[in-house]
Design a protein around this motif. Structure first.
Motif, PDB file in Angstrom:
ATOM      1  N   LYS A  79      42.969   7.023 -21.019  1.00 42.85           N
ATOM      2  CA  LYS A  79      44.527   6.181 -20.895  1.00 42.85           C
ATOM      3  C   LYS A  79      44.982   6.770 -20.028  1.00 42.85           C
ATOM      4  O   LYS A  79      45.880   6.672 -19.273  1.00 42.85           O
ATOM      5  N   TYR A  80      45.407   8.520 -21.313  1.00 41.78           N
ATOM      6  CA  TYR A  80      46.133   9.185 -20.384  1.00 41.78           C
ATOM      7  C   TYR A  80      45.980  10.478 -20.132  1.00 41.78           C
ATOM      8  O   TYR A  80      46.294  11.615 -20.935  1.00 41.78           O
ATOM      9  N   PRO A  81      44.344  11.068 -19.486  1.00 41.77           N
ATOM     10  CA  PRO A  81      44.303  11.740 -18.792  1.00 41.77           C
ATOM     11  C   PRO A  81      45.991  13.019 -18.031  1.00 41.77           C
ATOM     12  O   PRO A  81      45.443  14.187 -18.341  1.00 41.77           O
ATOM     13  N   ASP A  82      46.872  12.786 -17.465  1.00 44.09           N
ATOM     14  CA  ASP A  82      47.535  13.961 -17.504  1.00 44.09           C
ATOM     15  C   ASP A  82      48.782  13.785 -18.967  1.00 44.09           C
ATOM     16  O   ASP A  82      48.897  15.002 -18.555  1.00 44.09           O
ATOM     17  N   LEU A  83      48.336  13.793 -19.436  1.00 46.60           N
ATOM     18  CA  LEU A  83      48.951  14.066 -21.234  1.00 46.60           C
ATOM     19  C   LEU A  83      48.269  14.799 -21.860  1.00 46.60           C
ATOM     20  O   LEU A  83      48.727  15.451 -22.715  1.00 46.60           O
ATOM     21  N   ILE A  84      46.794  14.584 -21.693  1.00 46.35           N
ATOM     22  CA  ILE A  84      46.390  14.199 -22.650  1.00 46.35           C
ATOM     23  C   ILE A  84      45.120  15.132 -22.871  1.00 46.35           C
ATOM     24  O   ILE A  84      44.261  14.886 -21.766  1.00 46.35           O
ATOM     25  N   HIS A  85      44.963  16.915 -22.208  1.00 47.22           N
ATOM     26  CA  HIS A  85      44.447  17.839 -22.471  1.00 47.22           C
ATOM     27  C   HIS A  85      42.365  17.461 -22.612  1.00 47.22           C
ATOM     28  O   HIS A  85      41.328  17.790 -21.874  1.00 47.22           O
ATOM     29  N   ALA A  86      42.231  16.873 -23.929  1.00 43.25           N
ATOM     30  CA  ALA A  86      41.006  16.716 -24.585  1.00 43.25           C
ATOM     31  C   ALA A  86      41.604  16.124 -26.118  1.00 43.25           C
ATOM     32  O   ALA A  86      42.847  15.993 -26.248  1.00 43.25           O
ATOM     33  N   ALA A  87      40.135  15.818 -26.513  1.00 44.32           N
ATOM     34  CA  ALA A  87      40.471  14.808 -28.274  1.00 44.32           C
ATOM     35  C   ALA A  87      38.771  15.293 -28.370  1.00 44.32           C
ATOM     36  O   ALA A  87      38.354  15.678 -28.174  1.00 44.32           O
ATOM     37  N   TYR A  88      39.267  15.495 -30.143  1.00 41.51           N
ATOM     38  CA  TYR A  88      38.309  16.143 -31.041  1.00 41.51           C
ATOM     39  C   TYR A  88      38.165  14.998 -32.086  1.00 41.51           C
ATOM     40  O   TYR A  88      38.706  14.110 -32.393  1.00 41.51           O
ATOM     41  N   ALA A  89      36.690  13.799 -32.104  1.00 41.90           N
ATOM     42  CA  ALA A  89      36.906  12.350 -31.934  1.00 41.90           C
ATOM     43  C   ALA A  89      35.838  12.314 -33.312  1.00 41.90           C
ATOM     44  O   ALA A  89      34.311  12.536 -32.992  1.00 41.90           O
TER      45      ALA A  89
END
Length: 365
Positions: A79-89
């Motif tokens: 939803k916020y690719p401009d704020l969050i570069h990557a994710a670890y799930a």
């Protein structure tokens, strides 16, 4: 820098004075995601004022979480690719399933004694079907669950030890004398002098005694209805399941093998929702809304590390390698998908760095 953001309605983060039905209306996935985004937008000022550390505007943010928090990490990245570069799930159930019968299918694959459990449950259901109150009450006493008047509550309580053993399974560390929890559970069914139902009753009664469990507070579907005070994480999570998630762990229908009573249905588990929260919520959780919004098993994200344990029942709703359930798939885009064959739910978040006996299968998708 590692920053832990507290979820609204959990811990001390309450925008309301109680947890009655009307007061819970601000607890939504969408609001929770906006909380994360809002924190990132204001983090430079907040962190500078709080601890005197500058955060460069060029810093890259990585959303991280385990279980439900992992799902939020994936969705926040989407939803916020401009704020969050990557994710670890870790153990992220991204497919929102109201009738979560797949849970038991994964549990069955992990338990060598699954057939014995299935046979015990079938006999118990026949006893409950008979309506013979004397016989039913005899078995409630045998299980240590005589305080549970509702037969469905009684049937539902029998899954607690089985589910928790598999969901939180960790193999003993190499060189350790600790028993394997799955082997320990299944050892109860090695007593061939008893029928499987008697072995299950003996196991459950011992489990309740050893853990000092109060069956009424732990297993009654109406326990805590009138308590609307703050600081009830369980009530907050129940509200989320009632309104958006479902996730009701139900008995698979024939011809699938069942490890829990047929009385444990999604409908039965959702009934207390109205008692807890009244007319402030809809009759059913809006699971379709979340799946449509975020893509279910096809979240269409990039730069996400999906981690699951092969024994984790929640992996049936996650993006995983070597899927246990045929309904699973892999994410589109540039992601890394990791499965630990000898591990379960969110194990990568809490085992020691020295532990190397979980095994890893990695695929790049």
């Amino acid at each position: 820098m590692l920053i832990i953001v507290e979820h609204r309605y959990y811990g001390d983060s309450y925008p309301v004075n109680d947890m009655s039905g009307p007061s819970m209306r601000y607890l939504t996935v969408e609001n929770s995601l906006e909380d994360i985004a809002n924190f990132i937008r204001s983090a430079s000022t907040f962190v500078k004022d709080s601890i005197g550390v500058d955060i460069s505007p060029k810093s890259k943010w990585v959303a991280t979480g385990g279980s439900y928090a992992a799902t939020l990490a994936v969705w926040a990245r989407k939803k916020y690719p401009d704020l969050i570069h990557a994710a670890y799930a870790s153990s992220a159930p991204v497919l929102i399933e109201p009738d979560f019968y797949q849970y038991d299918q994964v549990v069955a694959k992990a338990l060598p004694c699954a057939q014995d459990i299935s046979e015990a449950v079938s006999v118990l259901d026949a006893i409950l079907d008979s309506g013979n109150r004397t016989l039913i009450n005899q078995w409630k006493h045998a299980f240590g669950l005589q305080k549970l008047e509702d037969d469905a509550d009684f049937a539902g309580a029998l899954t607690d030890q089985m589910s928790s053993t598999v969901q939180y399974y960790m193999p003993p560390a190499k060189g350790s004398n600790a028993p394997d929890s799955i082997s320990k559970l299944c050892s109860w069914y090695e007593n061939t002098a008893n029928i499987p139902l008697q072995n299950m009753a003996d196991m459950t009664a011992a489990y309740i005694r050893e853990n000092r469990i109060d069956p009424l507070s732990a297993y009654s579907s109406k326990s805590g209805v009138s308590n609307t005070g703050l600081h009830q994480d369980g009530r907050a999570w129940f509200y989320q399941t009632c309104t958006q998630f479902g996730f009701w762990q139900s008995a698979p229908r024939p011809p699938l093998r069942r490890l829990r009573s047929k009385y444990v249905t999604a409908e039965w588990q959702s009934k207390p929702c109205q008692a807890f929260f009244g007319n402030s919520i809809a009759d059913k959780p809006n699971t379709k809304g979340l799946n449509d919004q975020f893509g279910g098993l096809f979240p269409n994200v990039t730069r996400v590390v999906f981690v699951n344990g092969l024994h984790d029942p929640w992996s049936a709703l996650s993006v995983a390698v070597d899927p246990v359930i045929s309904k699973q798939t892999s994410a589109d885009g540039r992601n890394v998908v990791i499965t630990m064959p000898r591990a379960s739910h969110v194990v990568d978040f809490y085992f020691a760095n020295s532990r190397t006996d979980f095994g890893v299968d990695i695929a790049r998708k």
